[in-house]
Design an enzyme around this catalytic site. Structure first.
Site, PDB file in Angstrom:
ATOM      1  N   ILE A   1      -8.920   8.196   8.600  1.00 47.07           N
ATOM      2  CA  ILE A   1     -10.239   8.745   8.272  1.00 47.07           C
ATOM      3  C   ILE A   1     -11.275   7.637   8.485  1.00 47.07           C
ATOM      4  O   ILE A   1     -11.033   6.480   8.120  1.00 47.07           O
ATOM      5  CB  ILE A   1     -10.287   9.222   6.794  1.00 47.07           C
ATOM      6  CG1 ILE A   1      -9.099  10.146   6.457  1.00 47.07           C
ATOM      7  CG2 ILE A   1     -11.621   9.894   6.478  1.00 47.07           C
ATOM      8  CD1 ILE A   1      -9.025  11.441   7.228  1.00 47.07           C
TER       9      ILE A   1
ATOM     10  N   TYR B   1       0.840  -1.211   0.000  1.00 46.75           N
ATOM     11  CA  TYR B   1       0.000   0.000   0.000  1.00 46.75           C
ATOM     12  C   TYR B   1       0.872   1.258   0.000  1.00 46.75           C
ATOM     13  O   TYR B   1       0.646   2.197  -0.779  1.00 46.75           O
ATOM     14  CB  TYR B   1      -0.896  -0.048   1.236  1.00 46.75           C
ATOM     15  CG  TYR B   1      -1.864   1.094   1.386  1.00 46.75           C
ATOM     16  CD1 TYR B   1      -3.014   1.159   0.601  1.00 46.75           C
ATOM     17  CD2 TYR B   1      -1.647   2.094   2.334  1.00 46.75           C
ATOM     18  CE1 TYR B   1      -3.920   2.198   0.760  1.00 46.75           C
ATOM     19  CE2 TYR B   1      -2.547   3.136   2.497  1.00 46.75           C
ATOM     20  CZ  TYR B   1      -3.684   3.183   1.707  1.00 46.75           C
ATOM     21  OH  TYR B   1      -4.585   4.211   1.854  1.00 46.75           O
TER      22      TYR B   1
ATOM     23  N   LYS C   1       1.124   4.212  -2.801  1.00 46.42           N
ATOM     24  CA  LYS C   1       0.786   5.591  -2.452  1.00 46.42           C
ATOM     25  C   LYS C   1       1.977   6.533  -2.641  1.00 46.42           C
ATOM     26  O   LYS C   1       1.802   7.716  -2.948  1.00 46.42           O
ATOM     27  CB  LYS C   1       0.247   5.654  -1.019  1.00 46.42           C
ATOM     28  CG  LYS C   1      -1.082   4.931  -0.836  1.00 46.42           C
ATOM     29  CD  LYS C   1      -2.173   5.572  -1.672  1.00 46.42           C
ATOM     30  CE  LYS C   1      -3.531   4.945  -1.489  1.00 46.42           C
ATOM     31  NZ  LYS C   1      -4.577   5.624  -2.288  1.00 46.42           N
TER      32      LYS C   1
HETATM   33  P1  NDP Z   1     -13.360   2.827   0.963  1.00 46.85           P
HETATM   34  O1  NDP Z   1     -12.902   1.409   1.083  1.00 46.85           O
HETATM   35  O2  NDP Z   1     -14.341   3.348   1.934  1.00 46.85           O
HETATM   36  O3  NDP Z   1     -13.960   3.056  -0.528  1.00 46.85           O
HETATM   37  C1  NDP Z   1     -13.213   2.657  -1.626  1.00 46.85           C
HETATM   38  C2  NDP Z   1     -13.909   3.077  -2.907  1.00 46.85           C
HETATM   39  O4  NDP Z   1     -13.067   2.718  -4.008  1.00 46.85           O
HETATM   40  C3  NDP Z   1     -15.241   2.371  -3.132  1.00 46.85           C
HETATM   41  O5  NDP Z   1     -16.092   3.249  -3.835  1.00 46.85           O
HETATM   42  C4  NDP Z   1     -14.845   1.194  -4.022  1.00 46.85           C
HETATM   43  O6  NDP Z   1     -15.907   0.667  -4.827  1.00 46.85           O
HETATM   44  C5  NDP Z   1     -13.798   1.852  -4.893  1.00 46.85           C
HETATM   45  N1  NDP Z   1     -12.863   0.915  -5.507  1.00 46.85           N
HETATM   46  C6  NDP Z   1     -12.047   0.023  -4.897  1.00 46.85           C
HETATM   47  N2  NDP Z   1     -11.349  -0.673  -5.803  1.00 46.85           N
HETATM   48  C7  NDP Z   1     -11.733  -0.223  -7.018  1.00 46.85           C
HETATM   49  C8  NDP Z   1     -11.402  -0.561  -8.350  1.00 46.85           C
HETATM   50  N3  NDP Z   1     -10.517  -1.523  -8.632  1.00 46.85           N
HETATM   51  N4  NDP Z   1     -12.009   0.111  -9.361  1.00 46.85           N
HETATM   52  C9  NDP Z   1     -12.909   1.078  -9.102  1.00 46.85           C
HETATM   53  N5  NDP Z   1     -13.280   1.452  -7.860  1.00 46.85           N
HETATM   54  C10 NDP Z   1     -12.701   0.803  -6.836  1.00 46.85           C
HETATM   55  O7  NDP Z   1     -12.030   3.697   0.934  1.00 46.85           O
HETATM   56  P2  NDP Z   1     -11.725   5.150   1.582  1.00 46.85           P
HETATM   57  O8  NDP Z   1     -12.821   6.072   1.244  1.00 46.85           O
HETATM   58  O9  NDP Z   1     -11.333   4.955   2.976  1.00 46.85           O
HETATM   59  O10 NDP Z   1     -10.415   5.555   0.774  1.00 46.85           O
HETATM   60  C11 NDP Z   1     -10.455   6.381  -0.380  1.00 46.85           C
HETATM   61  C12 NDP Z   1      -9.020   6.674  -0.819  1.00 46.85           C
HETATM   62  O11 NDP Z   1      -8.352   7.373   0.233  1.00 46.85           O
HETATM   63  C13 NDP Z   1      -8.208   5.388  -1.070  1.00 46.85           C
HETATM   64  O12 NDP Z   1      -7.337   5.611  -2.163  1.00 46.85           O
HETATM   65  C14 NDP Z   1      -7.421   5.230   0.199  1.00 46.85           C
HETATM   66  O13 NDP Z   1      -6.224   4.524  -0.023  1.00 46.85           O
HETATM   67  C15 NDP Z   1      -7.165   6.672   0.596  1.00 46.85           C
HETATM   68  N6  NDP Z   1      -6.915   6.828   2.017  1.00 46.85           N
HETATM   69  C16 NDP Z   1      -7.852   6.484   2.957  1.00 46.85           C
HETATM   70  C17 NDP Z   1      -7.559   6.626   4.309  1.00 46.85           C
HETATM   71  C18 NDP Z   1      -8.530   6.279   5.389  1.00 46.85           C
HETATM   72  O14 NDP Z   1      -8.143   6.391   6.582  1.00 46.85           O
HETATM   73  N7  NDP Z   1      -9.763   5.888   5.089  1.00 46.85           N
HETATM   74  C19 NDP Z   1      -6.256   7.127   4.743  1.00 46.85           C
HETATM   75  C20 NDP Z   1      -5.359   7.465   3.678  1.00 46.85           C
HETATM   76  C21 NDP Z   1      -5.683   7.317   2.367  1.00 46.85           C
HETATM   77  P3  NDP Z   1     -16.809  -0.596  -4.258  1.00 46.85           P
HETATM   78  O15 NDP Z   1     -17.580  -0.067  -3.103  1.00 46.85           O
HETATM   79  O16 NDP Z   1     -17.688  -0.991  -5.386  1.00 46.85           O
HETATM   80  O17 NDP Z   1     -15.833  -1.649  -3.836  1.00 46.85           O
END
Ligand code: NDP
Length: 262
Positions: A203, A170, A174
């Site tokens: 988050i 990861y 990133k």
């Molecule tokens: P979530 O797991 O809550 O949501 C992930 C989203 O990405 C969903 O809409 C999912 O769709 C979609 N997704 C996953 N894989 C794919 C794919 N192969 N193609 C298209 N869509 C995809 O994640 P977060 O909201 O927590 O995270 C959002 C971003 O922020 C990520 O990049 C994460 O790495 C980054 N981030 C998050 C942190 C946190 O603490 N939450 C911290 C730091 C960074 P579906 O629901 O259909 O699976």
């Protein structure tokens, strides 16, 4: 509607007809991406977003954006697949018009200490997080260049800036997003394209709900503000970065982490 979006709408098209600005968001059905979709819709954008599999969440996200007045293009797309990502960008432009803003939120984790990591866990995370970001930006960058204006925001993580135990896959994905986005900022400047990275800390989303309790406790103890952030707080920052209020901001990595030390 935000000042930026209102300005874009007033700017209109060559023929004089006003048009709402268009945002492309990956991973827009849940968590941070969903908050971004809602916020940009409230700010006056039409929004195209993709998700991987959960159609019910996608429909709820689309409904919230429509309720805020946006036209919405929602599509099931695996961003790890180049052709599918390209088709998403093309279909969104066909339905809503060319993009003004691109926000890449789609991301996954497959946490495991390196000594135990499966090759598939490495590949899946790199393919989705890093190559997925590349696929969508690659497809969107030419339309942005042609219009000589656009803002890209990619989602990295504090893990990509500082590293993170049991997250080598990861963190590498990133960190790659940071190098990718900074390069895009250098290439895009002369075409009026800005590219910035948002690097969140902890988050509250489904992604962090699965963390072992002792890991969450350790993170929270290290955060000076004493709490996790919300998706809406990240969406606020994204909305600022894509707006004209950030017109002189490009090539930056903005950490939003409650003061969490590296
Ligand atoms: P979530 O797991 O809550 O949501 C992930 C989203 O990405 C969903 O809409 C999912 O769709 C979609 N997704 C996953 N894989 C794919 C794919 N192969 N193609 C298209 N869509 C995809 O994640 P977060 O909201 O927590 O995270 C959002 C971003 O922020 C990520 O990049 C994460 O790495 C980054 N981030 C998050 C942190 C946190 O603490 N939450 C911290 C730091 C960074 P579906 O629901 O259909 O699976």
């Amino acid at each position: 509607m935000s000042t930026a979006a209102a300005r874009a709408v007033r700017g209109g098209t060559a023929g004089g007809a006003a048009r709402r600005p268009v945002a492309l968001v990956t991973g827009g059905s849940r968590g941070i991406g969903r908050a971004v979709v809602t916020r940009l819709a409230e700010d006056g954008y039409d929004v195209a977003f993709c998700y991987r599999s959960r159609s019910d969440d996608a429909e709820a996200a689309a409904e919230a954006a429509r309720a805020a007045g946006a036209r919405v293009h929602a599509r099931q797309v695996d961003v790890a697949e180049a052709a599918a990502a390209r088709e998403f960008v093309t279909a969104a432009a066909r339905e809503l018009g060319p993009p003004d803003a691109v926000v890449t939120c789609a991301g996954i984790t497959r946490d495991r200490p390196l000594a135990l990591m499966a090759d598939e866990e490495w590949r899946e995370v790199i393919d989705t997080n890093l190559s997925g970001t590349y696929h969508v930006c690659r497809a969107a960058v030419f339309p942005l260049m042609k219009r000589r204006k656009g803002a890209i925001v990619t989602l990295s993580s504090v893990a990509g800036v500082h590293g993170s135990a049991a997250q080598a896959n990861y963190a590498a994905s990133k960190a790659g997003i940071i190098g990718f986005t900074r390069s895009l900022a250098r290439e895009g400047g002369k075409y009026g394209i800005r590219a910035n990275v948002v690097a969140p800390g902890l988050i509250t989303t489904d992604m962090t709900a699965d963390l072992p309790a002792e890991v969450t406790k350790r993170h929270l103890e290290a955060i000076p503000l004493g709490r996790a952030g919300t998706p809406e707080e990240v969406a606020d920052l994204v909305a600022y970065l894509v707006s004209d209020r950030a017109a002189y901001l490009t090539g930056q990595v903005v950490e939003i982490n409650g003061g969490m030390p590296g």
